[in-house]
Design an enzyme around this catalytic site. Structure first.
Site, PDB file in Angstrom:
ATOM      1  N   SER A  16      -8.263  -3.314   0.390  1.00  0.00           N
ATOM      2  CA  SER A  16      -7.300  -4.347   0.764  1.00  0.00           C
ATOM      3  C   SER A  16      -7.163  -4.388   2.281  1.00  0.00           C
ATOM      4  O   SER A  16      -6.725  -3.417   2.893  1.00  0.00           O
ATOM      5  CB  SER A  16      -5.938  -4.059   0.125  1.00  0.00           C
ATOM      6  OG  SER A  16      -6.047  -4.051  -1.279  1.00  0.00           O
ATOM      7  N   GLU A  67      -4.004  -3.755   7.053  1.00  0.00           N
ATOM      8  CA  GLU A  67      -3.768  -2.401   6.551  1.00  0.00           C
ATOM      9  C   GLU A  67      -4.629  -1.368   7.259  1.00  0.00           C
ATOM     10  O   GLU A  67      -4.150  -0.288   7.592  1.00  0.00           O
ATOM     11  CB  GLU A  67      -4.007  -2.353   5.037  1.00  0.00           C
ATOM     12  CG  GLU A  67      -3.632  -1.017   4.412  1.00  0.00           C
ATOM     13  CD  GLU A  67      -3.582  -1.075   2.898  1.00  0.00           C
ATOM     14  OE1 GLU A  67      -3.845  -0.029   2.274  1.00  0.00           O
ATOM     15  OE2 GLU A  67      -3.276  -2.134   2.336  1.00  0.00           O
ATOM     16  N   ARG A 106       3.218   1.515   1.733  1.00  0.00           N
ATOM     17  CA  ARG A 106       2.074   1.699   2.624  1.00  0.00           C
ATOM     18  C   ARG A 106       2.488   2.225   3.996  1.00  0.00           C
ATOM     19  O   ARG A 106       1.900   1.887   5.021  1.00  0.00           O
ATOM     20  CB  ARG A 106       1.293   0.383   2.788  1.00  0.00           C
ATOM     21  CG  ARG A 106       0.745  -0.186   1.494  1.00  0.00           C
ATOM     22  CD  ARG A 106      -0.279   0.743   0.857  1.00  0.00           C
ATOM     23  NE  ARG A 106      -0.746   0.174  -0.405  1.00  0.00           N
ATOM     24  CZ  ARG A 106      -0.170   0.390  -1.593  1.00  0.00           C
ATOM     25  NH1 ARG A 106       0.878   1.202  -1.673  1.00  0.00           N
ATOM     26  NH2 ARG A 106      -0.643  -0.154  -2.682  1.00  0.00           N
TER      27      ARG A 106
END
Length: 367
Positions: free
Chosen positions: A255, A359, A176
């Protein structure tokens, strides 16, 4: 065309783009949250994107880039600068080589590659957002990451003031993360190039255990491309991870927290806390993350800390379908969302000594 003065007072021209003032930003995000932008520009070509970025840099104006809006948390006060919505289009296939304009809708692009019989991104179906965001986050799901198929990224380098080609090896991809995320003020992604695979209509080897179970195959096997895509879409839908305007479980950023990656020492301490809290027979999720590191599950941590599906009584709650998604039930403010996020972060840290990291990109706010 409209002339605009530069820092020295000279008049120059910004390419013709759609421009609004005091423009609502909430409708441009999947959270449907956030205040207005002082100015909103919508650019439909690479040249318009570059011109708008240069104008902001020349005048010292704060700049917010918006693609699909699926990874943004914008403060209730909005953005006191120029928001640039990248609405470029372009899908070009040359054999197994694919080039996408940054503004292309990612889910549509995945569907078209499956229709073309090409493997490599089929398990990334249903992920909301634009193609230009995929290298920034190194978007991944169900055993695939874009870093495995991206060959190069075409971007405008705000420091060098020129368009550059960044090969995969220079993108610094990791979980990520990427070079573009590490230096968000420098690069504006314009186009992304991929190398896909012609496997006679079959998918890439299925890596993710949940996907393999749903497909009824062993990990490492290939399946028809359409089957892989449809199965992933069903799995995502069951977790509220496919956009649906009528389903508030999808009014989210997917998420909200990344899965923690721990050193061996940190994981040992975490495991000890798990045994003390949940019993000696409980083993937390653990996945090798390379170089003496282990990845564990943020969703598991949240659930075992007492934040179950549907948690909350206010207008911002945890999804009823997936503990990793924080959602707007329709009347929430960004501050409502952040209050819930902070409660979850504090609870997980108190229970297991791990600090979750958001995130989505925060604009004008912080956890």
């Amino acid at each position: 065309m409209r002339p605009r003065p530069d820092r020295r007072g000279r008049s120059r021209t910004l390419v013709h783009v759609q421009e609004l003032h005091d423009a609502p930003l909430a409708p441009l995000t999947t959270f449907r949250l956030g205040g207005p932008a002082a100015r909103l520009i919508t650019a439909s070509t690479d040249a318009e994107v570059v011109a708008a970025v240069r104008e902001a840099d020349d005048t010292g104006t704060p700049l917010l880039l918006i693609g699909g809006g699926s990874n943004l948390v914008i403060g209730d006060k909005g953005f006191a600068g120029t928001a640039l919505r990248i609405a470029t289009r372009g899908f070009e296939l040359d054999g197994t080589k694919l080039e996408l304009a940054a503004g292309e809708v990612w889910t549509d692009a995945v569907a078209r590659t499956v229709e073309a019989g090409l493997a490599g991104i089929e398990c990334l179906a249903g992920i909301p957002g634009s193609a230009g965001a995929t290298p920034i986050q190194n978007v991944g799901a169900y055993g695939q990451e874009v870093s495995s198929t991206i060959t190069e990224v075409i971007a405008y380098d705000r420091k060098a003031r020129e368009t550059v080609t960044v090969p995969n090896a220079d993108c610094a991809f990791s979980y990520r993360h990427s070079r573009f995320k590490a230096d968000p003020e420098r690069f504006v992604v314009l186009r992304v190039r991929f190398q896909l695979e012609d496997a006679d209509g079959l998918s890439a080897p299925i890596k993710y255990a949940e996907t393999a179970r749903a497909l009824g195959v062993e990990a490492g096997e290939r399946v028809p491309l359409a089957d892989a895509r449809e199965t992933v879409l069903k799995l995502r839908s069951g977790k509220g991870m496919v956009l649906d305007p009528e389903d508030h479980d999808t009014w989210s950023a997917g998420s909200f927290f990344t899965n923690p990656i721990l050193t061996d020492e940190q994981f040992a301490a975490f495991h000890a806390r798990v045994r003390a809290r949940l019993g000696t027979d409980v083993t937390p999720p653990a996945y090798p993350a390379g170089n003496g590191h282990t990845k564990t599950s943020a969703a598991w941590l949240i659930d075992k800390s007492g934040f179950t599906k549907g948690y909350g009584t206010g207008p911002a709650r945890i999804s009823t379908k997936h503990t990793l998604a924080l959602t707007n039930r329709g009347e929430a403010t960004t501050e409502d969302l952040l209050a819930l996020a902070r409660e979850v972060v504090a609870g997980v840290h108190a229970a297991f000594g791990i600090t979750l990291v958001n995130e989505p990109v925060m604009v004008g706010v912080n956890l």
